[in-house]
Design an enzyme around this catalytic site. Structure first.
Site, PDB file in Angstrom:
ATOM      1  N   HIS A  54     -69.892 -20.766 -71.322  1.00 45.70           N
ATOM      2  CA  HIS A  54     -70.026 -20.312 -72.673  1.00 45.70           C
ATOM      3  C   HIS A  54     -68.750 -19.672 -73.080  1.00 45.70           C
ATOM      4  O   HIS A  54     -67.592 -19.755 -72.585  1.00 45.70           O
ATOM      5  CB  HIS A  54     -71.127 -18.855 -72.643  1.00 45.70           C
ATOM      6  CG  HIS A  54     -70.722 -17.812 -71.784  1.00 45.70           C
ATOM      7  ND1 HIS A  54     -70.590 -18.248 -70.238  1.00 45.70           N
ATOM      8  CD2 HIS A  54     -70.262 -16.571 -71.792  1.00 45.70           C
ATOM      9  CE1 HIS A  54     -70.307 -16.980 -69.856  1.00 45.70           C
ATOM     10  NE2 HIS A  54     -70.009 -15.776 -70.764  1.00 45.70           N
ATOM     11  N   HIS A  56     -67.292 -16.868 -74.265  1.00 48.09           N
ATOM     12  CA  HIS A  56     -66.482 -15.689 -74.137  1.00 48.09           C
ATOM     13  C   HIS A  56     -65.205 -15.627 -73.625  1.00 48.09           C
ATOM     14  O   HIS A  56     -65.056 -16.559 -72.601  1.00 48.09           O
ATOM     15  CB  HIS A  56     -67.500 -14.666 -73.211  1.00 48.09           C
ATOM     16  CG  HIS A  56     -68.692 -14.327 -73.871  1.00 48.09           C
ATOM     17  ND1 HIS A  56     -69.698 -13.455 -73.254  1.00 48.09           N
ATOM     18  CD2 HIS A  56     -68.856 -13.977 -75.001  1.00 48.09           C
ATOM     19  CE1 HIS A  56     -70.517 -13.187 -74.037  1.00 48.09           C
ATOM     20  NE2 HIS A  56     -70.060 -13.601 -75.286  1.00 48.09           N
ATOM     21  N   ASP A  58     -63.432 -14.344 -71.270  1.00 44.40           N
ATOM     22  CA  ASP A  58     -63.032 -14.346 -69.831  1.00 44.40           C
ATOM     23  C   ASP A  58     -63.655 -15.726 -69.089  1.00 44.40           C
ATOM     24  O   ASP A  58     -63.269 -15.822 -67.955  1.00 44.40           O
ATOM     25  CB  ASP A  58     -63.603 -13.127 -68.940  1.00 44.40           C
ATOM     26  CG  ASP A  58     -64.880 -12.791 -69.292  1.00 44.40           C
ATOM     27  OD1 ASP A  58     -65.609 -13.372 -70.410  1.00 44.40           O
ATOM     28  OD2 ASP A  58     -65.688 -12.361 -68.352  1.00 44.40           O
ATOM     29  N   HIS A  59     -64.323 -16.545 -69.839  1.00 42.61           N
ATOM     30  CA  HIS A  59     -64.711 -17.600 -69.234  1.00 42.61           C
ATOM     31  C   HIS A  59     -64.125 -18.921 -70.029  1.00 42.61           C
ATOM     32  O   HIS A  59     -63.965 -19.891 -69.278  1.00 42.61           O
ATOM     33  CB  HIS A  59     -66.257 -17.928 -69.597  1.00 42.61           C
ATOM     34  CG  HIS A  59     -67.092 -17.057 -68.721  1.00 42.61           C
ATOM     35  ND1 HIS A  59     -67.595 -17.144 -67.360  1.00 42.61           N
ATOM     36  CD2 HIS A  59     -67.169 -15.458 -69.082  1.00 42.61           C
ATOM     37  CE1 HIS A  59     -68.219 -16.061 -66.917  1.00 42.61           C
ATOM     38  NE2 HIS A  59     -68.020 -15.252 -68.075  1.00 42.61           N
ATOM     39  N   HIS A 110     -77.705 -14.533 -72.752  1.00 42.98           N
ATOM     40  CA  HIS A 110     -76.336 -14.030 -72.722  1.00 42.98           C
ATOM     41  C   HIS A 110     -75.714 -14.368 -74.006  1.00 42.98           C
ATOM     42  O   HIS A 110     -75.150 -13.634 -74.870  1.00 42.98           O
ATOM     43  CB  HIS A 110     -75.940 -14.454 -71.662  1.00 42.98           C
ATOM     44  CG  HIS A 110     -74.394 -13.732 -71.433  1.00 42.98           C
ATOM     45  ND1 HIS A 110     -74.418 -12.333 -71.254  1.00 42.98           N
ATOM     46  CD2 HIS A 110     -73.155 -14.096 -71.466  1.00 42.98           C
ATOM     47  CE1 HIS A 110     -73.096 -11.949 -71.210  1.00 42.98           C
ATOM     48  NE2 HIS A 110     -72.315 -12.996 -71.264  1.00 42.98           N
ATOM     49  N   ASP A 134     -72.822 -16.739 -66.813  1.00 41.51           N
ATOM     50  CA  ASP A 134     -73.380 -15.418 -66.852  1.00 41.51           C
ATOM     51  C   ASP A 134     -74.940 -15.253 -67.040  1.00 41.51           C
ATOM     52  O   ASP A 134     -75.654 -14.235 -67.466  1.00 41.51           O
ATOM     53  CB  ASP A 134     -72.897 -14.566 -68.078  1.00 41.51           C
ATOM     54  CG  ASP A 134     -71.478 -14.092 -67.770  1.00 41.51           C
ATOM     55  OD1 ASP A 134     -71.142 -14.200 -66.671  1.00 41.51           O
ATOM     56  OD2 ASP A 134     -70.725 -13.624 -68.679  1.00 41.51           O
ATOM     57  N   HIS A 172     -69.028 -14.027 -62.124  1.00 35.41           N
ATOM     58  CA  HIS A 172     -68.580 -12.632 -61.875  1.00 35.41           C
ATOM     59  C   HIS A 172     -68.961 -11.997 -60.490  1.00 35.41           C
ATOM     60  O   HIS A 172     -70.084 -12.406 -59.756  1.00 35.41           O
ATOM     61  CB  HIS A 172     -69.142 -11.497 -63.010  1.00 35.41           C
ATOM     62  CG  HIS A 172     -68.716 -11.747 -64.220  1.00 35.41           C
ATOM     63  ND1 HIS A 172     -67.437 -11.396 -64.762  1.00 35.41           N
ATOM     64  CD2 HIS A 172     -69.318 -12.459 -65.249  1.00 35.41           C
ATOM     65  CE1 HIS A 172     -67.327 -11.786 -66.080  1.00 35.41           C
ATOM     66  NE2 HIS A 172     -68.501 -12.316 -66.389  1.00 35.41           N
TER      67      HIS A 172
END
Length: 282
Positions: A54, A56, A58-59, A110, A134, A172
């Site tokens: 996805h 975001h 941090d990904h 998410h 996530d 995570h």
């Protein structure tokens, strides 16, 4: 198929999947490209594609730099917001990297464009692997930010149809807090109690808790157990999507009431997992 588990940032994981015959490699959720490329070089593999779950930060934050350092690299995902995306994937689409098959599973909730990736090899004794970002984590799942509880329920139900032996590689390291919440939901669940004890030991040793398996998740993950009577009783709901929505609200309260957990520094080097092995190898 060999999976390298790479801890990055505070509690994220990125992954390198290696097809051991052709030495072709695919990365999942690149956050720190230079560390990834160090491991690619050490392994002597050819990185051909990035699978992003996805958009975001941090990904997907490492995609632009990785694309600059490796011209022609395929950056794949289901959301146009993913950095440096070269091709948008569709639900049910299948890819092939050497002997490795990839089935793309759209799992919104998410985010609206969240994609999970199911990988397997034909005629191989090793179990398949799921890179769930996530959408699903060990003993938990990501917050429902861009979808309804019904959508998230359907996404988790989709993942729940995969073989129970499937190894789950999530985005995570939230296992300990997830299990503490699971214990609140089902205080009499022996599987939760045993997994929590195991996770505490892993945390003390600063060792990742991934992968789990889908079969294990069904025993202790409350977000996959919305049809179970103890979980329904805890939420006071009966309809699965309503149970899930109530779990989200209760988890939010649980996190607000708890002490903030200090992020632990993870090992800088990747941990190598054979899909059948129970422990990492140096």
């Amino acid at each position: 198929m060999k999976v390298k588990v790479i801890p990055v940032l505070e509690d994220n994981y990125m992954y390198l999947v290696i097809e051991e015959i052709t030495r072709e490699a695919v990365a999942v959720d690149v956050a720190v490209p230079k560390r990834l490329l160090e491991i690619v070089g050490r392994e002597g593999v050819s990185l051909t594609a990035v699978l992003t779950t996805h958009h975001h930060w941090d990904h997907a934050r490492g995609n632009p730099e990785l694309a600059r350092l490796r011209p022609g690299l395929a950056v794949l995902g289901a959301d146009e917001r993913i950095f440096s995306l070269t091709r948008r994937l569709a639900h049910g689409e299948e890819l092939r990297f050497g002997a490795i098959h990839v089935r793309c599973l759209l799992t919104p909730g998410h985010t609206s464009g969240h994609m999970s990736y199911f990988l397997w090899e034909d005629d191989c004794p090793d179990p398949p692997a799921l890179f769930s970002g996530d959408a699903l984590s060990v003993a938990g799942c990501g917050s429902c930010l861009e979808g309804s509880a019904q959508q998230m329920y359907q996404s988790l139900a989709e993942l729940g149809t995969l073989p129970p032996e499937t190894k789950v590689f999530c985005g995570h390291e939230h296992t300990l807090s997830n299990l503490e919440f699971a214990q609140k939901v089902e205080p009499c669940n022996d599987h939760v109690r045993a997994k929590l004890s195991w996770a505490k030991k892993r945390d003390e040793d600063d060792v990742p808790t991934v992968p789990s398996t889908l079969g294990e998740e069904r025993l202790y993950n409350p977000f996959l157990r919305v049809a179970e009577e103890p979980v329904r009783k805890f939420t006071g709901k009966a309809v699965p999507a309503d149970v899930l929505e109530a779990l989200y609200k209760e988890r939010a309260r649980f996190e607000q009431a708890g002490e903030p957990r200090q992020p632990q520094a993870r090992a800088l080097l990747a941990l190598q997992w054979g899909l059948l092995s129970a422990a990492p190898h140096e």
